[in-house]
Scaffold this motif. Structure first.
Motif, short mmCIF file in Angstrom:
data_model
loop_
_atom_site.label_atom_id
_atom_site.label_comp_id
_atom_site.label_asym_id
_atom_site.label_seq_id
_atom_site.Cartn_x
_atom_site.Cartn_y
_atom_site.Cartn_z
N ARG A 5 12.57 -2.16 -11.11
CA ARG A 5 12.19 -3.57 -11.00
C ARG A 5 11.51 -3.83 -9.65
N PHE A 6 10.76 -4.92 -9.59
CA PHE A 6 10.07 -5.25 -8.35
C PHE A 6 11.05 -5.50 -7.22
N ASP A 7 12.18 -6.16 -7.46
CA ASP A 7 13.11 -6.42 -6.37
C ASP A 7 13.68 -5.13 -5.81
N CYS A 24 8.47 -12.51 -5.80
CA CYS A 24 8.59 -11.96 -7.15
C CYS A 24 7.55 -12.57 -8.08
N ALA A 27 4.13 -10.94 -7.63
CA ALA A 27 4.01 -9.59 -8.19
C ALA A 27 4.14 -9.56 -9.70
N CYS A 28 5.00 -10.41 -10.25
CA CYS A 28 5.37 -10.29 -11.67
C CYS A 28 4.93 -11.46 -12.53
N LEU A 40 11.38 -9.07 -13.86
CA LEU A 40 10.86 -8.38 -12.68
C LEU A 40 10.34 -6.98 -13.03
N GLN A 41 10.17 -6.72 -14.32
CA GLN A 41 9.64 -5.43 -14.76
C GLN A 41 8.28 -5.56 -15.43
N GLY A 43 4.34 -6.78 -15.04
CA GLY A 43 3.33 -7.12 -14.05
C GLY A 43 2.56 -8.36 -14.42
N ALA A 66 3.21 -6.59 -3.61
CA ALA A 66 2.80 -7.01 -4.96
C ALA A 66 1.64 -6.15 -5.45
N TRP A 69 3.01 -2.39 -5.96
CA TRP A 69 3.86 -2.26 -7.14
C TRP A 69 3.03 -2.29 -8.41
N ASN A 70 2.14 -3.26 -8.50
CA ASN A 70 1.29 -3.36 -9.69
C ASN A 70 0.34 -2.17 -9.79
#
Length: 900
Positions: A5-7, A24, A27-28, A40-41, A43, A66, A69-70
């Motif tokens: 997850r992003f966090d 969050c 990013a999400c 948070l999973q 994008g 962000a 992660w993406n």
């Protein structure tokens, strides 16, 4: 494999920090909620937007992580050898994000701090890579950016581009890897000038490469927008052009978007002539109730900052004694054991107050921070700013934004409202001081008239607006400031238009040797800079082997201040004195005196004789030519400096052909074709977007095969071989060392290659002109324009022949040249013609070179054409670099047997 997850990703990068809800959402997507882990999973789409968040709440971490992660979790997976695809280890459900993150900051003092943070986050992620559940392709990208702290795998991100910055050896060719991810951080001068194809502080012949990489497949993050001046409107126009300068298709290869960040963002300034907001306005990320419910956010948003007006002001009557008045105020309000930060609007006033305080309190920890220092001198002062304990720092706008400091006492001159809000953010930044402990004292500026110089670098109207807003404000906490509407900007600024960006695609100087001036699109006039370094000339002109300036030598100086310096030198110098200021002319390949009114030029670098002064290590640039304190010289290190007179810096140079090893034309052509094929394979999805008339791979590999055919010309071969008859039986592409300069000063082998291609291919070839352009442009010296260079004359035996770039009408290329590049050779030598120089239709009824290239630019769009140009240049340079790394045994073998 469980998706990360992003966090979790955020905590691994930052070392346990939990992201704020707004981070969050960035990013999400807008539905992301830390209370709902599954949100948070997924994008989000990379799109242009505004990010309007108060200072001290992690905007840098938000945007960088962000993007990262993406980028890592949306990479496509190449098929396995048996044709099956590797299972996706995550389910971020959107197209891949841009390869490059371009982080644009208004001042150099913000760049290094941002780079340090990003470097730490990347290192943390690589160290904890086993917990990230990355695909093989994503892991390879992370490794490329973060490295593994070994000489074989150094970090390739972040990359810093700012005046005076010398890149480490493994980063100097960052622009030769367009298929690799990269985080580029720089000042608006460095980045915007490159995005406009006129890169400050770099070789003009590499302008098109940076133009391509900073406009295609990139996410621009424009931070601290309130300090950018006209540069903000330029970023808006570029964002628009990237969308529509593709002749009915998107203007770029790969996705492109812009994020504008500020705690005091004036969104109306983004509504430019070509950059109109979508229905409902620009997407705008702000704090919501979930953010404000967090104690850490509330502490920052409600941090108390008592605001009072000083009993002194800056006026015509107080100006003579102003430095003393401010120094007295500082010593009176300073709290022992804490940081007192004083922000003044002009460098000279900051220098005067600093000097006065040093005399009044010689034992105090004092520092002077502004943007007009050489880097080593600036760092000594900044160390005081960052250390704990009791200290007083006198500064300018250089600490106005982005600097992660928190003062108990802030004293500031009146400035425009957006600047005041940013300055307030340097006081009690984290809410660590309680009510009544942190204070801000603002000094009014009371000019006698609306045109008074006391208001500079701002306008009196801007200061009046800020004064009115401050009248009834007693607490400068963010919660109080956000209730005050930002002022409406009414300034009239130059706006970059479609015509401008198209004209800037051509990098050829005009007939007088000048380039289109882009400074009006980069910064407001007062903010335009040059770079200055000092050397001991000892009564002599600079020698042609004068080393280039080392990073630590360079000082950023405003255009206006340096112009005043030149004028003062003019008054001081006599006819018998050697002029002390010089600039390198790459076309003439020599040093020239830099005098007004021709100089200074925005973005240029100037050498100043140390005896002329203008600088001190303690005060920085002060620009007074009649006061020359001792300036310690910084010697360029041998491993970083090159020679200013190196032919590679001039039009005639061809350093890539002098690689310390002999390489035949056949060998080099094969190497470049292989590199091109590999690069094309890595970028296959992007190439399919171009909708060309022939497969892009065919076009690029064909251009690679033909690109150095012109090296078979007798002028080039003689330059490489000299009188060494033992090498005359081979056509060479590279030499161990130059035997002599080319007999024709401006000779360009790539023009001969392009002409040969056009002469031997039928008009019906679907991309004949594109291949010709790629061949001609692979050194950045022959592009849209085709004309004689200044002083270029045909040889005596052909006095009436056309001549351009060292090619003379009627020159011959031997049949064995075609065999060397593995193309069917003609029966007779190929006679080159320059009828393409003629404007309009030539005698054969065919369009001119310029007409062909303009049509190509307009069909593909300037960004996409430059991207194709960059691919061949990258492949060629990478092949040349690999050839130069051949071991000593190979070189010895080639020397003993020149037939190889």
């Amino acid at each position: 494999m469980t998706p990360v997850r992003f966090d979790t990703f955020f905590r691994l990068a930052t070392g346990s920090h939990t992201p704020y809800p707004y981070q969050c959402r960035l990013a999400c997507g807008p539905d992301a909620d830390p209370a709902n882990p599954s949100s948070l999973q997924t994008g989000t789409v990379c799109q242009s937007q505004l990010i309007h968040i108060p200072t001290g709440l992690g905007k840098t971490a938000a945007v960088v992580l962000a993007w990262l992660w993406n980028r890592l979790y949306t990479l496509p997976h190449p098929p396995s050898p048996n044709g099956s695809s590797k299972p996706q280890p995550n389910h971020v459900a959107h197209k891949p994000w841009p390869r490059r993150l371009v982080y644009c900051l208004p001042m150099r003092t913000l760049v290094e701090q941002t780079a340090e943070n990003i470097q730490r986050w990347l290192a943390n992620l690589w160290e904890k890579r086993d917990a990230l559940a990355l695909s093989d392709s994503a892991l390879a990208e992370l490794h490329w950016m973060a490295g593994d702290r070994s000489p074989d795998h150094p970090a390739h991100s972040p990359l810093i581009l700012m005046g005076g910055q010398q890149l480490e050896s493994h980063l100097r060719d960052w622009d030769l890897y367009p298929e690799k991810p990269c985080i580029v951080i720089g000042t608006q001068d460095m980045l915007l000038s490159r995005a406009l194809n006129r890169g400050y502080g770099m070789s003009r012949y590499r302008w098109p490469i940076h133009f391509a990489l900073l406009n295609n497949d990139c996410l621009w993050v424009v931070d601290e927008t309130q300090l950018m001046g006209v540069g903000l409107e330029t970023t808006a126009q570029l964002d628009a052009f990237r969308q529509f300068l593709g002749n009915g298709r998107p203007g770029t290869v790969g996705p492109a978007a812009t994020w504008w960040l500020s705690a005091t963002l004036d969104a109306d300034r983004l509504n430019t002539v070509d950059h109109t907001p979508p229905n409902g306005g620009w997407p705008n990320l702000i704090l919501d109730d979930r953010d404000l419910a967090l104690e850490s956010v509330r502490a920052r948003v409600h941090a108390p900052k008592k605001l009072v007006r000083a009993e002194i002001d800056l006026s015509d009557s107080t100006l003579p004694n102003y430095a003393n008045l401010v120094a007295d105020l500082v010593l009176e309000r300073h709290v022992q054991g804490s940081l007192t930060l004083v922000i003044l609007n002009r460098v000279n006033r900051a220098q005067e107050v600093y000097s006065r305080l040093k005399a009044m309190a010689p034992h105090a920890d004092l520092a002077l921070v502004h943007s007009r220092f050489r880097p080593p001198d600036r760092r000594k002062h900044e160390e005081v700013l960052k250390q704990p304990g009791s200290r007083i720092v006198i500064a300018t706008q250089a600490v106005e934004a982005g600097i992660d400091i928190s003062a108990q006492t802030l004293i500031t001159e009146l400035a425009p409202w957006s600047s005041m809000v940013q300055r307030f953010g340097r006081c009690n930044r984290y809410g660590e001081f309680g009510s009544g402990e942190a204070s801000i004292i603002w000094i009014d500026i009371a000019p006698r008239s609306e045109n008074s110089d006391l208001c500079q670098p701002y306008t009196c109207a801007e200061l009046h607006d800020a004064r009115e807003r401050l009248k009834n404000l007693q607490d400068a906490s963010p919660i109080h400031l956000q209730r005050i509407d930002p002022p409406v900007t009414s300034d009239i600024r130059p706006v970059l238009r479609r015509k401008d960006i198209l004209e800037l695609f051509d990098t050829t100087p005009d007939l007088a040797g000048h380039d289109l001036d882009i400074s009006r699109f980069i910064r407001d006039h007062e903010g335009t800079d040059v770079q200055v370094f000092w050397r001991a000339l000892n009564g002599q002109e600079p020698s042609q082997n004068q080393p280039e300036p080392a990073p630590g030598e360079l000082c950023q100086v405003s255009l206006a201040s340096f112009q005043a310096f030149l004028r003062s030198l003019t008054k001081r110098s006599g006819t018998h004195q050697l002029w002390p200021v010089w600039i390198w002319n790459p076309l003439a390949e020599q040093w020239e005196e830099a005098r007004v009114p021709q100089h200074p030029r925005p973005g240029a670098t100037y050498l100043v004789n140390v005896d002329a002064g203008g600088y001190s290590s303690e005060l920085g640039w002060f620009g007074t030519a009649d006061h020359a304190p001792h300036i310690p010289l910084i010697t360029p290190s041998d491993n970083l400096s090159t020679q200013c007179a190196d032919l590679g810096q001039g039009y005639s140079g061809d350093p890539s052909s002098l690689r310390g090893v002999w390489v035949t034309l056949t060998e080099h052509t094969r190497h470049v074709c292989t590199e091109t094929h590999n690069l094309v394979s890595s970028l296959a999805p992007e190439l399919t977007q171009l909708d060309l008339r022939e497969p892009p791979a065919n076009i690029l590999v064909t251009a690679a095969r033909w690109h150095d055919l012109g090296k078979a010309h007798e002028v080039f071969q003689h330059m490489l071989r000299g009188d060494d008859s033992s090498r005359a039986q081979q056509l060479w592409a590279k030499a161990k060392a130059p035997a002599r300069p080319a007999s024709r000063r401006y000779f360009r082998h790539e023009l001969a290659s392009a002409l040969a291609w056009l002469l031997t291919q039928p008009e019906s070839h679907p991309e004949r002109d594109l291949v010709a352009y790629l061949i001609a442009s692979h050194h950045g010296k022959v592009r849209l324009s085709l004309r004689s260079m200044p002083g270029e004359e045909p040889p005596p035996d052909r006095p009436d022949a056309r001549i351009a770039r060292g090619i003379v009408e009627g020159d011959l290329l031997p049949p064995e040249a075609f065999a060397a590049i593995e193309v069917t050779p003609p029966a007779e030598p190929l006679r080159l013609t320059l009828d393409l120089m003629e404007m309009g239709r030539n005698s054969s009824g065919h369009p001119s070179w310029l007409e062909r290239m303009l049509a190509l630019r307009d069909r593909l769009g300037p960004f996409r054409l430059a991207w194709l140009e960059t691919l061949l240049r990258a492949a060629d340079a990478r092949a040349s670099a690999a050839e130069s790394r051949q071991n000593a045994n190979t070189q010895t073998s080639n020397t003993s047997n020149p037939q190889i």
